[in-house]
Design a protein around this motif. Structure first.
Motif, PDB file in Angstrom:
ATOM      1  N   LEU A 188       0.820  -1.211   0.000  1.00  0.00           N
ATOM      2  CA  LEU A 188       0.000   0.000   0.000  1.00  0.00           C
ATOM      3  C   LEU A 188       0.856   1.264   0.000  1.00  0.00           C
ATOM      4  N   SER A 189       2.110   1.141   0.446  1.00  0.00           N
ATOM      5  CA  SER A 189       2.969   2.326   0.544  1.00  0.00           C
ATOM      6  C   SER A 189       3.509   2.779  -0.809  1.00  0.00           C
ATOM      7  N   PHE A 190       3.657   1.836  -1.735  1.00  0.00           N
ATOM      8  CA  PHE A 190       4.223   2.121  -3.053  1.00  0.00           C
ATOM      9  C   PHE A 190       5.622   2.737  -2.939  1.00  0.00           C
ATOM     10  N   ASN A 191       6.378   2.315  -1.925  1.00  0.00           N
ATOM     11  CA  ASN A 191       7.735   2.807  -1.717  1.00  0.00           C
ATOM     12  C   ASN A 191       8.754   1.688  -1.870  1.00  0.00           C
ATOM     13  N   GLY A 192      10.013   2.053  -2.114  1.00  0.00           N
ATOM     14  CA  GLY A 192      11.123   1.108  -2.115  1.00  0.00           C
ATOM     15  C   GLY A 192      10.893  -0.077  -3.024  1.00  0.00           C
ATOM     16  N   ARG A 193      11.138  -1.263  -2.492  1.00  0.00           N
ATOM     17  CA  ARG A 193      11.035  -2.482  -3.302  1.00  0.00           C
ATOM     18  C   ARG A 193       9.604  -2.749  -3.743  1.00  0.00           C
ATOM     19  N   TYR A 194       8.626  -2.282  -2.949  1.00  0.00           N
ATOM     20  CA  TYR A 194       7.228  -2.496  -3.318  1.00  0.00           C
ATOM     21  C   TYR A 194       6.849  -1.654  -4.537  1.00  0.00           C
ATOM     22  N   ARG A 195       7.492  -0.538  -4.682  1.00  0.00           N
ATOM     23  CA  ARG A 195       7.277   0.287  -5.871  1.00  0.00           C
ATOM     24  C   ARG A 195       7.783  -0.441  -7.115  1.00  0.00           C
ATOM     25  N   ILE A 196       8.954  -1.057  -7.001  1.00  0.00           N
ATOM     26  CA  ILE A 196       9.503  -1.846  -8.101  1.00  0.00           C
ATOM     27  C   ILE A 196       8.563  -3.000  -8.436  1.00  0.00           C
ATOM     28  N   LEU A 197       8.024  -3.653  -7.398  1.00  0.00           N
ATOM     29  CA  LEU A 197       7.101  -4.765  -7.611  1.00  0.00           C
ATOM     30  C   LEU A 197       5.863  -4.314  -8.376  1.00  0.00           C
ATOM     31  N   HIS A 198       5.289  -3.193  -7.976  1.00  0.00           N
ATOM     32  CA  HIS A 198       4.098  -2.676  -8.661  1.00  0.00           C
ATOM     33  C   HIS A 198       4.387  -2.316 -10.111  1.00  0.00           C
ATOM     34  N   LEU A 199       5.482  -1.624 -10.334  1.00  0.00           N
ATOM     35  CA  LEU A 199       5.823  -1.237 -11.699  1.00  0.00           C
ATOM     36  C   LEU A 199       6.098  -2.455 -12.581  1.00  0.00           C
ATOM     37  N   SER A 200       6.668  -3.502 -11.981  1.00  0.00           N
ATOM     38  CA  SER A 200       7.023  -4.694 -12.758  1.00  0.00           C
ATOM     39  C   SER A 200       5.811  -5.566 -13.051  1.00  0.00           C
ATOM     40  N   TRP A 201       4.918  -5.747 -12.059  1.00  0.00           N
ATOM     41  CA  TRP A 201       3.749  -6.574 -12.357  1.00  0.00           C
ATOM     42  C   TRP A 201       2.859  -5.899 -13.390  1.00  0.00           C
ATOM     43  N   PHE A 202       2.831  -4.568 -13.408  1.00  0.00           N
ATOM     44  CA  PHE A 202       2.005  -3.901 -14.402  1.00  0.00           C
ATOM     45  C   PHE A 202       2.629  -4.036 -15.794  1.00  0.00           C
ATOM     46  N   ALA A 203       3.960  -4.045 -15.857  1.00  0.00           N
ATOM     47  CA  ALA A 203       4.622  -4.303 -17.141  1.00  0.00           C
ATOM     48  C   ALA A 203       4.243  -5.686 -17.656  1.00  0.00           C
ATOM     49  N   PHE A 204       4.280  -6.671 -16.759  1.00  0.00           N
ATOM     50  CA  PHE A 204       3.897  -8.033 -17.128  1.00  0.00           C
ATOM     51  C   PHE A 204       2.417  -8.087 -17.517  1.00  0.00           C
ATOM     52  N   PHE A 205       1.572  -7.358 -16.795  1.00  0.00           N
ATOM     53  CA  PHE A 205       0.139  -7.277 -17.095  1.00  0.00           C
ATOM     54  C   PHE A 205      -0.073  -6.827 -18.547  1.00  0.00           C
ATOM     55  N   LEU A 206       0.642  -5.798 -18.964  1.00  0.00           N
ATOM     56  CA  LEU A 206       0.471  -5.285 -20.324  1.00  0.00           C
ATOM     57  C   LEU A 206       0.965  -6.282 -21.376  1.00  0.00           C
ATOM     58  N   THR A 207       2.068  -6.983 -21.088  1.00  0.00           N
ATOM     59  CA  THR A 207       2.526  -7.988 -22.056  1.00  0.00           C
ATOM     60  C   THR A 207       1.495  -9.104 -22.190  1.00  0.00           C
ATOM     61  N   PHE A 208       0.812  -9.434 -21.096  1.00  0.00           N
ATOM     62  CA  PHE A 208      -0.215 -10.479 -21.155  1.00  0.00           C
ATOM     63  C   PHE A 208      -1.458 -10.001 -21.892  1.00  0.00           C
ATOM     64  N   VAL A 209      -1.834  -8.750 -21.705  1.00  0.00           N
ATOM     65  CA  VAL A 209      -2.961  -8.198 -22.463  1.00  0.00           C
ATOM     66  C   VAL A 209      -2.666  -8.307 -23.957  1.00  0.00           C
ATOM     67  N   CYS A 210      -1.455  -7.932 -24.349  1.00  0.00           N
ATOM     68  CA  CYS A 210      -1.068  -8.025 -25.758  1.00  0.00           C
ATOM     69  C   CYS A 210      -1.043  -9.484 -26.223  1.00  0.00           C
ATOM     70  N   TRP A 211      -0.450 -10.339 -25.417  1.00  0.00           N
ATOM     71  CA  TRP A 211      -0.268 -11.743 -25.789  1.00  0.00           C
ATOM     72  C   TRP A 211      -1.606 -12.440 -26.026  1.00  0.00           C
ATOM     73  N   PHE A 212      -2.618 -12.074 -25.238  1.00  0.00           N
ATOM     74  CA  PHE A 212      -3.912 -12.740 -25.334  1.00  0.00           C
ATOM     75  C   PHE A 212      -4.986 -11.856 -25.955  1.00  0.00           C
ATOM     76  N   ASN A 213      -4.571 -10.865 -26.731  1.00  0.00           N
ATOM     77  CA  ASN A 213      -5.578  -9.993 -27.334  1.00  0.00           C
ATOM     78  C   ASN A 213      -6.289 -10.626 -28.526  1.00  0.00           C
ATOM     79  N   PHE A 214      -5.840 -11.804 -28.962  1.00  0.00           N
ATOM     80  CA  PHE A 214      -6.509 -12.514 -30.060  1.00  0.00           C
ATOM     81  C   PHE A 214      -7.649 -13.405 -29.568  1.00  0.00           C
TER      82      PHE A 214
END
Length: 500
Positions: A6-32
């Motif tokens: 919930l803090s979006f600080n430090g390592r948790y900020r990296i985690l949030h930014l990275s899972w969202f990157a993965f989220f977008l690759t999955f949206v693209c991958w399964f857009n068919f």
């Protein structure tokens, strides 16, 4: 963990930014997948061709995950992920502009490269979180990222309908698919400017040798060669499928040419592996016990990822059409119902990692979850049109939970095998998830849904047996730091990161 998220600080900020990157690759991958039947009708594709496109979507992810893993270990996750996100615009726009089956095959093969993004975040998260929290951290990264499959299946049909005024009232699937690539490319720039590879003061460990995975015993070398052959076999299987009746993307001569090229690729892989491990193989080098790892354990994790992520790929690809045909639903409704499967990623994959962290044994967590995958898919075998729709959805949700929890449990172990080679090991294991997807979808393209569910169930029960007898608990499974590293220190405030 909750407070940190919930803090979006430090390592948790990296985690949030990275899972969202993965989220977008999955949206693209399964857009068919949400538009499979619609595209099939508009472009006059045979049912076999539509099924084959699902296989093409997975195929190049197999070599891509290996290659991305090597690039990742060498250049770091920041650069690697950013470039991959920007590349996603290419196959998305190519799919949106496709006019026939051949165009779609090429665009979906290229899309498979985007599916390799998962590997990058595995290394990023392992740099920022200690072993005692690696299961839940990787589970959140993978689960919330995999939620992109739900995002694709649930929201893209709605976007296509909303944009139908541009196509005279018809579902505007081209606009929806193109939009996913544009958003991904924009986020690639944002990601590059928002993260760093390691916490301040911590060095990014790179493999001593590049070009292939370094193993620590002769037995492990031969196990790795067999593993490499399995991935080449999956690509050869796809070439065979593309030559079959009603497909004819390749003729027989072209199929044989592809097989020759794949044989050459396998020979090259084997040569590079020999180069990297030459001193070990000729007896000039031995590894201290602290440096050793068994590739057999990597191979077993490859199997657990076949029965977990491989089955998830197959299910996500075929469930929209399965519900549409089995229960006579409209494709938008069927897509939304099928989206309940990837929807569970929001909690199921993190829970698999959390259970692995808290249960006290990563081995037995993996064994029990694998058995759950097997039983639930065998239940799904019996779904037919006479079933109540809510009951059919419930059964697929149970299968979804165990398969996705299995993914989380698998990657609760992967980063603990060999830290500096995490990218390559994660790439190998991840590639076998796609191997499973290709094999399962090939079986589905030749048979039907009940046989697919039975195959996935039986494979999972075999895997559970092997985990019980052969999987070993990793060293330092619940330690406060990786072997050879000092206990974690909260990162200090920098230009990029806020203090935890």
């Amino acid at each position: 963990m909750l407070k940190g998220l919930l803090s979006f600080n430090g390592r948790y900020r990296i985690l949030h930014l990275s899972w969202f990157a993965f989220f977008l690759t999955f949206v693209c991958w399964f857009n068919f997948a949400p538009f499979a039947t619609t595209i099939g009708k508009q472009l006059h594709l045979a049912p076999e061709q539509v099924k084959t496109l699902g296989i093409c979507n997975l195929a190049l992810t197999i070599p891509a995950r290996i290659i991305i893993g090597m690039l990742l270990d060498r250049f770091g996750p920041r650069i690697t992920y950013s470039m991959l996100l920007m590349f996603a615009a290419v196959p998305c726009l190519a799919t949106a502009l496709s006019q026939n089956f051949n165009h779609l095959v090429i665009s979906r093969l290229l899309m498979g490269i985007v599916g390799a993004g998962f590997v990058v975040g595995i290394r990023m998260v392992s740099e920022w979180f200690p072993p005692k929290e690696i299961g839940i951290a990787q589970g959140i990264y993978g689960g919330w990222g995999n939620f992109g499959a739900f995002g694709a299946e649930f929201t893209l049909p709605t976007i296509a309908v909303a944009a139908s005024f541009l196509t005279g009232g018809a579902s505007n699937w081209r606009f929806a698919i193109a939009l996913t690539g544009i958003i991904s490319a924009i986020y690639g720039v944002i990601y590059f400017n928002s993260v760093q590879d390691t916490p301040p003061g911590k060095a990014y460990k790179r493999p001593k040798k590049n070009g292939a995975l370094e193993v620590t015993s002769v037995k492990s070398f031969w196990a790795m060669i067999i593993s490499n052959f399995g991935l080449i076999f999956a690509l050869g299987l796809l070439a065979w499928r593309l030559e079959q009746k009603n497909i004819h993307f390749l003729n027989q001569s072209q199929m044989y040419l592809v097989w020759v090229l794949l044989a050459g690729l396998f020979a090259y892989q084997t040569y590079k592996a020999w180069q990297v491990n030459k001193e070990l193989l000729i007896g000039k080098k031995t590894y201290a016990s602290s440096e050793r790892y068994q590739f057999g354990q990597v191979a077993l994790l490859e199997f657990t990822y076949i029965i977990s992520f491989g089955s998830e790929l197959a299910a996500v690809s075929m469930l929209p059409a399965f519900f549409e045909k089995t229960f006579g639903l409209e494709h938008v409704v069927a897509g939304m119902i099928a989206a309940t499967y990837p929807f569970l990623n929001l909690i199921s994959r993190p829970s698999g990692g959390l259970i692995s962290d808290k249960f006290g044994s990563r081995k037995w967590t993996m064994t029990i979850i694998s058995a759950g995958i097997g039983v639930s898919y065998l239940m799904a075998h019996y779904i037919n049109g006479s079933w109540s729709l809510p009951v059919a959805i419930a059964v697929t949700m149970v299968a979804a939970y165990f398969a996705q929890a299995g993914c989380g449990a698998t990657y609760g172990i992967v980063p603990l095998i060999k830290k500096e080679a995490t990218g390559q090991i994660a790439g190998n294991v991840g590639a076998y998830g796609n191997f499973g997807g290709v094999v399962y979808l090939t079986i589905f393209s030749l048979t039907d849904a009940p046989i697919l569910f039975t195959t996935m169930g039986v494979a999972a029960l075999i895997c559970a047996f092997m985990c019980a007898f052969f999987l070993k608990e990793p060293k330092g499974s619940f330690a406060g730091a990786y072997e050879g590293e000092s206990p974690e220190v909260a990162p200090q405030n920098t230009g990029i990161l806020a203090k935890e």
